[in-house]
Write a protein that holds these residues in place. Sequence first.
Motif, PDB file in Angstrom:
ATOM      1  N   LEU A 255       0.821  -1.208   0.000  1.00  0.00           N
ATOM      2  CA  LEU A 255       0.000   0.000   0.000  1.00  0.00           C
ATOM      3  C   LEU A 255       0.858   1.263   0.000  1.00  0.00           C
ATOM      4  CD1 LEU A 255      -2.805  -1.114   2.484  1.00  0.00           C
ATOM      5  CD2 LEU A 255      -3.068  -0.681   0.036  1.00  0.00           C
ATOM      6  N   LYS A 258       2.124   1.681  -3.560  1.00  0.00           N
ATOM      7  CA  LYS A 258       1.030   2.114  -4.440  1.00  0.00           C
ATOM      8  C   LYS A 258       0.666   3.581  -4.164  1.00  0.00           C
ATOM      9  CE  LYS A 258      -2.115  -0.828  -5.367  1.00  0.00           C
ATOM     10  NZ  LYS A 258      -3.267  -1.767  -5.290  1.00  0.00           N
ATOM     11  N   THR A 259       0.648   3.960  -2.901  1.00  0.00           N
ATOM     12  CA  THR A 259       0.317   5.339  -2.536  1.00  0.00           C
ATOM     13  C   THR A 259       1.339   6.313  -3.098  1.00  0.00           C
ATOM     14  OG1 THR A 259      -0.786   4.625  -0.490  1.00  0.00           O
ATOM     15  CG2 THR A 259      -0.056   6.911  -0.593  1.00  0.00           C
ATOM     16  N   ASN A 264      -1.072   9.485  -4.105  1.00  0.00           N
ATOM     17  CA  ASN A 264      -2.398   9.532  -3.490  1.00  0.00           C
ATOM     18  C   ASN A 264      -2.341  10.159  -2.091  1.00  0.00           C
ATOM     19  OD1 ASN A 264      -5.327   8.542  -3.444  1.00  0.00           O
ATOM     20  ND2 ASN A 264      -4.500   7.601  -1.574  1.00  0.00           N
ATOM     21  N   TYR A 293      -6.913   1.488  -1.615  1.00  0.00           N
ATOM     22  CA  TYR A 293      -6.154   2.022  -0.490  1.00  0.00           C
ATOM     23  C   TYR A 293      -6.844   1.748   0.851  1.00  0.00           C
ATOM     24  CZ  TYR A 293      -4.074   4.597  -4.363  1.00  0.00           C
ATOM     25  OH  TYR A 293      -3.471   4.928  -5.552  1.00  0.00           O
ATOM     26  N   SER A 308      -1.740   7.045   4.501  1.00  0.00           N
ATOM     27  CA  SER A 308      -2.555   7.275   3.308  1.00  0.00           C
ATOM     28  C   SER A 308      -3.090   8.699   3.257  1.00  0.00           C
ATOM     29  CB  SER A 308      -3.733   6.291   3.271  1.00  0.00           C
ATOM     30  OG  SER A 308      -3.274   4.956   3.147  1.00  0.00           O
TER      31      SER A 308
END
Length: 388
Positions: A255, A258-259, A264, A293, A308
Amino acid sequence: MLKFKSILNPVTIYSVFVFFMGYSYLPISNDQHKSYYWLTELIFFSSVFSFLAGCFFHRSDPRRFKLPKFTLPMLKILFMLTVILGILIFLLEIVKIGYMPILNLGGGLDVYSEANENLIPFGHYLVLFMALMPSIAYTFWKLKRINFLIFIVVSIIGFFIIVNFLSRQTILLLLLSLFFSYSYFTKVSNMKIILMGLAAVAMFIFVGNLRADSSDVEIVNESLKSYANIDKSVHLSETYVTLYSSKNFTTFDDLVIKTINNSNYGYGIYTLKPIISLLFLDRLGLVYYDSNYDGFTRLGTYMIEPFSDFHIIGAILFNFLIGYLAMNTFKSFYRKANTSSIVNYSLVVYCMIMAPFTNFYLSFFIWFSILLNALLTNSNLEKKPDSL
C-alpha cells in the motif's frame, strides 16, 4: 522520568507490536517480500519513536473530559437499557441467521461467515458493546450500584452473546476489560498477568480450532499454511503469526508503494473515518473510499491510514498522538482517577494488541464504546479503591 511498576503500561504492550514487526522480516510465507521498500522501513522506525515520544510527553496530571453528572437511578436505568437493547438486537440477528451459531458448530455450516453476513447495521455496535458489559457490571457491583446476582446474570449474558459470533478479537476485548476491572480493585502480580496473557493466546488458538471445525493441531496447521501460502515446515504458532501479522506488514508495504507511485493523498478521510461514518458522509456519497487504499479491510496494520492521508508526516503525528493518549489513559487507570479509565484503557490495550492486524483506533465501535462508557460511568458517586 517514567518508572513503571506494572507491565501493563503502554510501552511494554507496544513492544509486542515491535516484536511482530521484527518477526515480519522472516520470509516464511511465499507472499511476503524478501525486503521492504526504504520508505516502509522509515515509517516503521519513525512510528516507534513517535509513539515513545508521545508516551514521554504525557501530562503529569491526566484529566477527564467533563460531562454532566448522572444520579444513581439514572445510571441504573441507562445500564439496564444498554443490556436490554443489546439482547434484543442480538435476538433479531439470530432470527436473521436462522439458528444459534454456538449450537451449530460441527454441523457442516460456515457459522462464522453466516453470522457476520446477517448483522444489523449500527445496532450491532450495541451487541459488540456487550463484550464490555461484564466489566462495567463488575465495577457497578464493586461500587454497590447493583447486587452480585445482577453482575453474574449480565456477565453470563455478555459471554453467551459474544461467544456466539466466534470472533476472537471480540472475545479478547471481553477478557481484557474484565481483567482490567478486576485489577482496578484488586492488586494483581506481574506473574499472574503473564499467565493470563498465555491463557489468552491459548484461547485464540482454541477458538481458531472451533472455527476450523477440527481439534487436530496438524490438520488446522496444514489448513492455515495453505491459506497463508506457506510451504515450509513450521509450527502452528509460527503459522498464526505469519498469517495474522507478518503478511499484514507485506500488505502495508504494498500500500505504501502504491500510494507513493500514484501520489495519493486522503487528506484526513481515513484518519477521520469514525466521524465520517457517524455523519453518514460516505453513505451519502460525499466521501469516497478507494478500495485500492482500504487498509482497514485489506489488513495493512494500524500504520497505513495516517500514511494514506498525509504520508510520513501523518504517520509521525498519529503515532505521537496515540502514544500521548495511551500514556495518559494508563496513568488515569493506574492512579485510579475514575472508573471510566477501566474500559478506556482496555480499549487502548486492545487497539495496541490488534495493531499488527489493522487500525482499530479508527474504528467507529471504539469511539462509540468510549462515549457510551463515559455516560455509564459518569457519576460523583464513585468510591475510590485503595491505591496499589
